[in-house]
Design an enzyme around this catalytic site. Structure first.
Site, PDB file in Angstrom:
ATOM      1  N   LYS A 111      45.000  25.255 -22.871  1.00  0.00           N
ATOM      2  CA  LYS A 111      44.359  26.255 -23.748  1.00  0.00           C
ATOM      3  C   LYS A 111      44.471  25.840 -25.209  1.00  0.00           C
ATOM      4  O   LYS A 111      43.524  26.000 -25.979  1.00  0.00           O
ATOM      5  CB  LYS A 111      45.000  27.635 -23.545  1.00  0.00           C
ATOM      6  CG  LYS A 111      44.587  28.316 -22.259  1.00  0.00           C
ATOM      7  CD  LYS A 111      43.288  29.093 -22.440  1.00  0.00           C
ATOM      8  CE  LYS A 111      42.510  29.309 -21.152  1.00  0.00           C
ATOM      9  NZ  LYS A 111      43.182  30.171 -20.195  1.00  0.00           N
ATOM     10  N   LYS A 194      38.237  21.961 -11.227  1.00  0.00           N
ATOM     11  CA  LYS A 194      38.059  23.238 -10.529  1.00  0.00           C
ATOM     12  C   LYS A 194      36.895  24.066 -11.082  1.00  0.00           C
ATOM     13  O   LYS A 194      36.442  23.839 -12.203  1.00  0.00           O
ATOM     14  CB  LYS A 194      39.350  24.054 -10.650  1.00  0.00           C
ATOM     15  CG  LYS A 194      39.667  24.488 -12.075  1.00  0.00           C
ATOM     16  CD  LYS A 194      40.735  25.570 -12.116  1.00  0.00           C
ATOM     17  CE  LYS A 194      40.931  26.026 -13.551  1.00  0.00           C
ATOM     18  NZ  LYS A 194      41.770  27.176 -13.707  1.00  0.00           N
ATOM     19  N   LYS A 197      35.639  29.874 -15.275  1.00  0.00           N
ATOM     20  CA  LYS A 197      34.717  30.500 -16.225  1.00  0.00           C
ATOM     21  C   LYS A 197      34.656  29.728 -17.525  1.00  0.00           C
ATOM     22  O   LYS A 197      33.665  29.756 -18.225  1.00  0.00           O
ATOM     23  CB  LYS A 197      35.138  31.923 -16.592  1.00  0.00           C
ATOM     24  CG  LYS A 197      35.811  32.680 -15.502  1.00  0.00           C
ATOM     25  CD  LYS A 197      36.242  34.070 -15.942  1.00  0.00           C
ATOM     26  CE  LYS A 197      37.595  34.372 -15.346  1.00  0.00           C
ATOM     27  NZ  LYS A 197      37.640  35.431 -14.391  1.00  0.00           N
TER      28      LYS A 197
END
Ligand code: TYM
Length: 330
Positions: A111, A194, A197
């Site tokens: 992140k 993977k 979103k």
């Protein structure tokens, strides 16, 4: 009866990764365990959603929970922020969560790389809030996808550390759980990694996508230039298409394309067309139920109210006991 806790962030609609990694377990577990399934709206604040978007997303995810078959009479379905006791447990657990271990978490590093202008403290302590979600109901099983494995390890760490610090045997050790055994990682359509979103436009297929959107996304999925010789190994991109097919297509279809790959007669265009139609067949009834639920204001409100009540009763008890253990009795 064993207690189960899990949640999904309210950052948008659910995709097939959420469905096969988490939701499918929720649906099965609600019949056998004491289940708490929530919508993680506090967690979603790390990306600073606008108030109107937050509201819409929480209602959307609730409509999707119900459309997938979660039953408020069987399991406790609630919105995370409807149970603010979790924020107190999070605060208390933060006192024995260390900077080094939080900085080492893979999700934090990822992140921080993706949003370098917004590396906030919520992002750093995200695993502590997650541990609070789980320990709040003293869960022993947590149905999640493979990407959450490390968070579960940290949850055990925080719970055990609390037990040691106060010389109690209070929090059980929760384990990441999947009905089929191994935790699941559903791949995306971009050929690597993977489904998620935040992995870029077109990588994820959502339960709320229209038929046309699904067809477009799947037809654009990354493949390769085809098998070079009979029985040659598959590239990651093609392996991913087969993995997605394994989720939504019939055995006969899978066998057909498997054989076609082996004997080099495969046409990826045909394979993708079939995959798109099988996804549409799978998703359409769910999408129709989501639409019905979104129109039914009272259904959503009733579900939230029932869940809030049940979750707060459980949370109240834990927080009172934790305060007692810590010595907050003046
Ligand atoms: P979130 O919202 O990113 O994802 C929700 C669930 O879906 C699973 N998942 C996947 N599984 C397999 N393949 C994929 N491609 C895939 N993408 C997502 C995730 O593993 C997860 O189970 N931190 C959590 C939410 C959370 C939580 C909790 C979960 C907050 N508190 C307490 C369990 C217990 C998250 O961001 O999940």
């Amino acid at each position: 009866m064993e207690t189960v806790v899990s949640g999904i962030r309210s950052t948008g609609n659910l995709h097939l990764g959420n469905y096969f990694g988490a939701m499918l377990n929720f649906i099965r577990m609600q019949n056998e365990f004491n289940c708490f399934f929530f919508i993680a709206d506090y967690h979603s604040l790390t990306t600073h959603p606008k108030p109107a978007d937050l509201r819409r997303n929480v209602r959307q995810v609730l409509a999707e929970y119900l459309a997938c078959g979660l039953d408020p009479a069987k399991s406790t379905l609630y919105v995370q922020s409807d149970v603010p006791e979790v924020a107190e447990l999070y605060l208390l657990l933060n006192m024995n969560a260390y900077l080094g271990e939080l900085e080492r978490a893979t999700t934090f590093k990822e992140k921080a790389r993706k949003q370098p202008d917004n590396i906030n403290a919520g992002l750093l302590t995200y695993p502590v809030l997650m541990a609070a979600d789980i320990l709040l109901h003293k869960a022993s099983k947590v149905p999640v996808g493979k990407d959450q494995e490390q968070h579960l390890e940290m949850t055990r760490q925080f719970g055990n550390r609390f037990n040691r610090m106060y010389e109690v045997n209070y929090f059980p050790e929760p384990v990441a759980f999947n009905f089929g055994g191994a935790l699941v990682k559903v791949p995306g359509l971009d050929g690597a990694g993977k489904m998620g979103k935040s992995e870029g436009e077109g990588n994820a297929v959502f339960l709320y996508d229209s038929d046309d959107v699904i067809r477009k996304k799947v037809m654009r999925a990354v493949s390769d230039s085809g098998p070079a010789a009979p029985d040659s190994p598959r590239s990651e991109a093609v392996e991913n298409l087969f993995a997605l097919m394994a989720l939504v297509s019939t055995d006969e279809t899978i066998r057909f394309f498997d054989q076609a790959y082996k004997d080099c007669s495969i046409r990826y265009g045909d394979m993708k067309k079939q995959l798109a139609e099988d996804m549409i067949r799978f998703i359409t009834p769910i999408r129709e139920r989501i639409e019905d639920n979104l129109r039914d204001e009272s259904l959503l409100e009733k579900a939230m109210a029932i869940g809030r009540e049940k979750a707060r009763t459980s949370a109240d008890k834990t927080v009172a006991e934790v305060r007692e253990i810590i010595g907050m009795r003046y």
